[in-house]
Design an enzyme around this catalytic site. Structure first.
Site, PDB file in Angstrom:
ATOM      1  N   TYR A   1      43.694  49.883   2.359  1.00  0.00           N
ATOM      2  CA  TYR A   1      43.313  51.298   2.994  1.00  0.00           C
ATOM      3  C   TYR A   1      44.342  52.036   3.609  1.00  0.00           C
ATOM      4  O   TYR A   1      43.930  53.607   3.710  1.00  0.00           O
ATOM      5  CB  TYR A   1      42.223  50.752   4.205  1.00  0.00           C
ATOM      6  CG  TYR A   1      40.641  50.320   3.753  1.00  0.00           C
ATOM      7  CD1 TYR A   1      40.004  51.388   3.099  1.00  0.00           C
ATOM      8  CD2 TYR A   1      40.520  48.909   3.580  1.00  0.00           C
ATOM      9  CE1 TYR A   1      38.814  51.024   2.415  1.00  0.00           C
ATOM     10  CE2 TYR A   1      39.140  48.631   2.759  1.00  0.00           C
ATOM     11  CZ  TYR A   1      38.607  49.618   2.118  1.00  0.00           C
ATOM     12  OH  TYR A   1      37.288  49.063   1.750  1.00  0.00           O
TER      13      TYR A   1
ATOM     14  N   ARG B   1      45.326  54.207   0.864  1.00  0.00           N
ATOM     15  CA  ARG B   1      43.986  55.182   0.490  1.00  0.00           C
ATOM     16  C   ARG B   1      44.150  56.449   1.536  1.00  0.00           C
ATOM     17  O   ARG B   1      43.884  57.527   1.469  1.00  0.00           O
ATOM     18  CB  ARG B   1      42.754  54.549   0.410  1.00  0.00           C
ATOM     19  CG  ARG B   1      42.755  53.720  -0.745  1.00  0.00           C
ATOM     20  CD  ARG B   1      41.096  53.170  -0.900  1.00  0.00           C
ATOM     21  NE  ARG B   1      40.195  54.082  -0.966  1.00  0.00           N
ATOM     22  CZ  ARG B   1      38.903  54.106  -0.788  1.00  0.00           C
ATOM     23  NH1 ARG B   1      38.429  52.731  -0.267  1.00  0.00           N
ATOM     24  NH2 ARG B   1      38.066  54.855  -0.753  1.00  0.00           N
TER      25      ARG B   1
ATOM     26  N   GLN C   1      29.269  59.654  -0.304  1.00  0.00           N
ATOM     27  CA  GLN C   1      29.773  58.287  -0.264  1.00  0.00           C
ATOM     28  C   GLN C   1      31.132  58.174  -0.088  1.00  0.00           C
ATOM     29  O   GLN C   1      31.915  57.382  -0.248  1.00  0.00           O
ATOM     30  CB  GLN C   1      29.499  57.807  -1.599  1.00  0.00           C
ATOM     31  CG  GLN C   1      27.734  57.743  -2.043  1.00  0.00           C
ATOM     32  CD  GLN C   1      27.701  57.272  -3.319  1.00  0.00           C
ATOM     33  OE1 GLN C   1      27.544  56.146  -3.847  1.00  0.00           O
ATOM     34  NE2 GLN C   1      27.475  58.516  -4.266  1.00  0.00           N
ATOM     35  N   ASN C   2      31.802  59.557  -0.207  1.00  0.00           N
ATOM     36  CA  ASN C   2      33.090  59.679   0.073  1.00  0.00           C
ATOM     37  C   ASN C   2      33.868  59.551   1.272  1.00  0.00           C
ATOM     38  O   ASN C   2      32.901  59.873   2.182  1.00  0.00           O
ATOM     39  CB  ASN C   2      33.804  60.975  -0.502  1.00  0.00           C
ATOM     40  CG  ASN C   2      33.642  61.012  -2.104  1.00  0.00           C
ATOM     41  OD1 ASN C   2      33.177  60.243  -2.673  1.00  0.00           O
ATOM     42  ND2 ASN C   2      33.410  62.392  -2.601  1.00  0.00           N
TER      43      ASN C   2
ATOM     44  N   HIS D   1      29.193  56.060   3.783  1.00  0.00           N
ATOM     45  CA  HIS D   1      29.982  54.610   3.468  1.00  0.00           C
ATOM     46  C   HIS D   1      31.168  54.675   4.586  1.00  0.00           C
ATOM     47  O   HIS D   1      32.161  53.876   4.446  1.00  0.00           O
ATOM     48  CB  HIS D   1      30.519  54.919   1.936  1.00  0.00           C
ATOM     49  CG  HIS D   1      29.673  54.456   1.190  1.00  0.00           C
ATOM     50  ND1 HIS D   1      29.642  54.427  -0.301  1.00  0.00           N
ATOM     51  CD2 HIS D   1      28.209  53.851   1.207  1.00  0.00           C
ATOM     52  CE1 HIS D   1      28.522  54.206  -0.892  1.00  0.00           C
ATOM     53  NE2 HIS D   1      27.796  53.806   0.036  1.00  0.00           N
TER      54      HIS D   1
ATOM     55  N   CYS E   1      40.233  45.036  23.994  1.00  0.00           N
ATOM     56  CA  CYS E   1      40.120  43.491  24.136  1.00  0.00           C
ATOM     57  C   CYS E   1      41.443  42.747  24.562  1.00  0.00           C
ATOM     58  O   CYS E   1      41.232  41.756  25.552  1.00  0.00           O
ATOM     59  CB  CYS E   1      39.899  42.966  22.696  1.00  0.00           C
ATOM     60  SG  CYS E   1      38.088  43.260  22.036  1.00  0.00           S
TER      61      CYS E   1
ATOM     62  N   GLY F   1      29.070  63.682  -9.028  1.00  0.00           N
ATOM     63  CA  GLY F   1      30.409  62.961  -9.105  1.00  0.00           C
ATOM     64  C   GLY F   1      30.071  61.486  -8.753  1.00  0.00           C
ATOM     65  O   GLY F   1      30.915  61.118  -8.072  1.00  0.00           O
ATOM     66  N   THR F   2      29.022  60.973  -9.133  1.00  0.00           N
ATOM     67  CA  THR F   2      28.666  59.654  -8.821  1.00  0.00           C
ATOM     68  C   THR F   2      28.259  58.952  -9.819  1.00  0.00           C
ATOM     69  O   THR F   2      27.289  59.443 -10.634  1.00  0.00           O
ATOM     70  CB  THR F   2      27.727  59.675  -7.501  1.00  0.00           C
ATOM     71  OG1 THR F   2      27.631  58.212  -6.898  1.00  0.00           O
ATOM     72  CG2 THR F   2      26.955  60.333  -7.633  1.00  0.00           C
ATOM     73  N   SER F   3      28.501  57.737  -9.941  1.00  0.00           N
ATOM     74  CA  SER F   3      28.135  56.775 -11.204  1.00  0.00           C
ATOM     75  C   SER F   3      26.656  56.394 -10.765  1.00  0.00           C
ATOM     76  O   SER F   3      26.269  55.601 -12.002  1.00  0.00           O
ATOM     77  CB  SER F   3      29.190  55.755 -11.370  1.00  0.00           C
ATOM     78  OG  SER F   3      28.884  54.736 -10.292  1.00  0.00           O
TER      79      SER F   3
HETATM   80  P1  OAD Z   1      32.532  55.910  -9.173  1.00  0.00           P
HETATM   81  O1  OAD Z   1      34.039  55.534  -9.562  1.00  0.00           O
HETATM   82  O2  OAD Z   1      31.641  54.788  -9.418  1.00  0.00           O
HETATM   83  O3  OAD Z   1      32.051  57.239  -9.992  1.00  0.00           O
HETATM   84  C1  OAD Z   1      32.575  58.487 -10.035  1.00  0.00           C
HETATM   85  C2  OAD Z   1      31.636  59.224 -11.163  1.00  0.00           C
HETATM   86  O4  OAD Z   1      32.534  60.350 -11.158  1.00  0.00           O
HETATM   87  C3  OAD Z   1      31.925  58.897 -12.724  1.00  0.00           C
HETATM   88  O5  OAD Z   1      30.678  58.752 -13.184  1.00  0.00           O
HETATM   89  C4  OAD Z   1      32.311  59.806 -13.277  1.00  0.00           C
HETATM   90  O6  OAD Z   1      32.246  60.533 -14.499  1.00  0.00           O
HETATM   91  C5  OAD Z   1      32.393  61.001 -12.397  1.00  0.00           C
HETATM   92  N1  OAD Z   1      33.506  62.047 -12.384  1.00  0.00           N
HETATM   93  C6  OAD Z   1      34.793  61.726 -12.544  1.00  0.00           C
HETATM   94  N2  OAD Z   1      35.504  62.857 -12.304  1.00  0.00           N
HETATM   95  C7  OAD Z   1      34.708  64.074 -12.047  1.00  0.00           C
HETATM   96  C8  OAD Z   1      34.725  65.407 -12.021  1.00  0.00           C
HETATM   97  N3  OAD Z   1      35.672  65.978 -11.666  1.00  0.00           N
HETATM   98  N4  OAD Z   1      33.491  65.844 -11.772  1.00  0.00           N
HETATM   99  C9  OAD Z   1      32.199  65.492 -11.928  1.00  0.00           C
HETATM  100  N5  OAD Z   1      32.107  63.956 -11.953  1.00  0.00           N
HETATM  101  C10 OAD Z   1      33.229  63.395 -12.337  1.00  0.00           C
HETATM  102  O7  OAD Z   1      32.522  56.540  -7.979  1.00  0.00           O
HETATM  103  P2  OAD Z   1      31.036  56.454  -6.764  1.00  0.00           P
HETATM  104  O8  OAD Z   1      29.974  56.744  -7.598  1.00  0.00           O
HETATM  105  O9  OAD Z   1      31.377  57.429  -5.812  1.00  0.00           O
HETATM  106  O10 OAD Z   1      31.509  52.182  -2.043  1.00  0.00           O
HETATM  107  O11 OAD Z   1      31.120  55.157  -6.226  1.00  0.00           O
HETATM  108  C11 OAD Z   1      29.915  54.831  -5.251  1.00  0.00           C
HETATM  109  C12 OAD Z   1      30.652  53.659  -4.349  1.00  0.00           C
HETATM  110  O12 OAD Z   1      31.039  52.771  -4.999  1.00  0.00           O
HETATM  111  C13 OAD Z   1      31.880  54.329  -3.544  1.00  0.00           C
HETATM  112  O13 OAD Z   1      31.554  55.018  -2.419  1.00  0.00           O
HETATM  113  C14 OAD Z   1      32.497  52.851  -3.194  1.00  0.00           C
HETATM  114  C15 OAD Z   1      32.465  52.075  -4.395  1.00  0.00           C
HETATM  115  O14 OAD Z   1      32.361  50.972  -4.501  1.00  0.00           O
HETATM  116  C16 OAD Z   1      32.161  51.670  -1.050  1.00  0.00           C
HETATM  117  O15 OAD Z   1      33.480  51.405  -1.021  1.00  0.00           O
HETATM  118  C17 OAD Z   1      31.446  51.060   0.025  1.00  0.00           C
END
Ligand code: OAD
Length: 251
Positions: free
Chosen positions: A65, A68, A100-101, A118, A151, A195-197
Site C-alpha cells: 500500500y 500504491r 471502487q477506486n 472500497h 493505544c 472502467g470496471t470489470s
Molecule cells: P479491474 O482491473 O478489475 O477492471 C478494470 C476495467 O477497466 C477492465 O475491464 C478494463 O477493460 C477497463 N479499462 C481499462 N482502462 C480503461 C479506460 N481507460 N477506460 C475505460 N475502461 C478501461 O478493476 P475494478 O473493476 O475497479 O478491490 O476492480 C474492482 C475491485 O477489484 C477493486 O476495487 C479492487 C479489486 O480487487 C479491492 O481492492 C477491495
C-alpha cells in the site's frame, strides 16, 4: 455495443455513476486485472489484500500500500475524472458517484458527492481502538509497520492498517444504504458504470439494483465486463475520451 453515444439529461434525472480502476488508468494508475501490469497479475490477493494476509505479514501489506500511495500521489486526474466533477456541478444533489477506486483522484478533480466504497489509500486506521480513520500520506519504509500512538499511551501494542476494504470484509453499510436510497428516491434514474470489470461484488450488482428502479444503464469500458449483459448500452472506449462528450442537457 456502440462507439458514439449521447446521453440527454433533463431537469428531473438523477445520475448514479460507479467507477473502477479503468477510470484512473489514463492517469497512469495500474488496474487490477487483465493487463500485463495488473496488480493482481503481480501480487497474490490473499497476501496483500485480506485480513489473513495482514495477520501473516503486515510489513508486506504496508509495502504494497505504500507503493500504491507513492504512485497515486505522483499522478493527476484525467479528463474522465473532470467530466464527472463537471456533471456534478450541473446536477447537484441529483448526482452521486460511487467509486471502487481508493486513489482519491475523483476528489482531487473536484467531485464532492463521492462515496469511496472500497476505502481510501490516504487514510489509516487502528486494528484495535475505535479512533476515526485519519489522513495519512506516509510512504512507509520497507519492513516498517506503524503502530497506534493512542493505544501505546494506554499501554497497548496495536498495529495500524490501511483504511481499505479487503477481500472477506464487508463494505460500510451506511455507504450501501446511501446508494440504495439515492436510487429509490429518483423518479428518473440513469446508471453509468465506467472502467470496471464487473467482477467484484456488491458493486457488480448495482446495475441490477438500478434496473429494478427502472434505470437506463450505460457501461463505458475498454473490454467486455463480466456483468456487461445487464446494461442497456455498452460504449466501448476509454473513459477519459468518452465521458467528456457523453452528456447533453435538455433546456
Ligand atoms: P479491474 O482491473 O478489475 O477492471 C478494470 C476495467 O477497466 C477492465 O475491464 C478494463 O477493460 C477497463 N479499462 C481499462 N482502462 C480503461 C479506460 N481507460 N477506460 C475505460 N475502461 C478501461 O478493476 P475494478 O473493476 O475497479 O478491490 O476492480 C474492482 C475491485 O477489484 C477493486 O476495487 C479492487 C479489486 O480487487 C479491492 O481492492 C477491495
Amino acid at each position: 455495443m456502440t462507439n458514439s453515444y449521447e446521453l440527454l439529461l433533463d431537469s428531473k434525472v438523477h445520475v448514479l455513476v460507479l467507477t473502477g480502476a479503468g477510470v484512473s488508468a489514463e492517469s497512469g494508475v495500474p488496474t487490477f486485472r487483465a493487463s500485463p501490469d495488473g496488480l493482481w497479475e503481480n501480487h497474490r490477493i490473499e497476501d496483500v489484500a485480506s485480513p489473513e494476509g495482514f495477520a501473516q505479514d503486515p510489513a508486506l501489506v504496508w509495502r504494497f500500500y505504500s507503493e500504491r500511495r507513492a504512485k497515486a500521489a505522483s499522478v493527476v486526474p484525467n479528463p474522465g475524472h473532470y467530466a464527472l466533477a463537471e456533471l456534478e456541478k450541473k446536477l447537484g444533489d441529483r448526482f452521486m458517484l460511487a467509486t471502487q477506486n481508493v486513489d482519491g483522484l475523483h476528489t482531487r478533480a473536484g467531485s464532492q458527492r463521492v462515496i469511496e466504497i472500497h476505502g481510501n489509500l490516504f487514510k489509516t486506521r487502528c486494528t484495535v481502538c475505535d479512533r476515526e480513520p485519519f489522513d495519512d500520506h506516509t510512504v512507509y519504509a520497507a519492513n516498517e509497520v506503524p503502530g497506534c500512538g493512542r493505544c501505546a499511551k494506554e499501554g497497548r501494542n496495536a498495529l495500524l492498517r490501511p483504511h481499505i476494504v479487503w477481500f472477506g470484509e464487508a463494505l460500510d453499510g451506511t455507504h450501501l444504504h446511501r446508494i440504495s436510497r439515492f436510487m429509490s428516491n429518483a423518479s428518473e434514474l440513469v446508471f453509468i458504470a465506467a472502467g470496471t470489470s464487473g467482477a467484484v461484488y456488491p458493486a457488480a450488482n448495482f446495475v441490477h439494483d438500478a434496473r429494478r428502479y427502472g434505470a437506463k444503464t450505460v457501461l463505458i469500458n475498454q473490454d467486455p465486463a463480466d456483468n456487461g449483459r445487464a446494461f442497456h448500452h455498452w460504449i466501448q472506449g476509454k473513459s477519459g475520451e468518452v465521458l467528456p462528450g457523453l452528456f447533453t442537457f435538455a433546456d
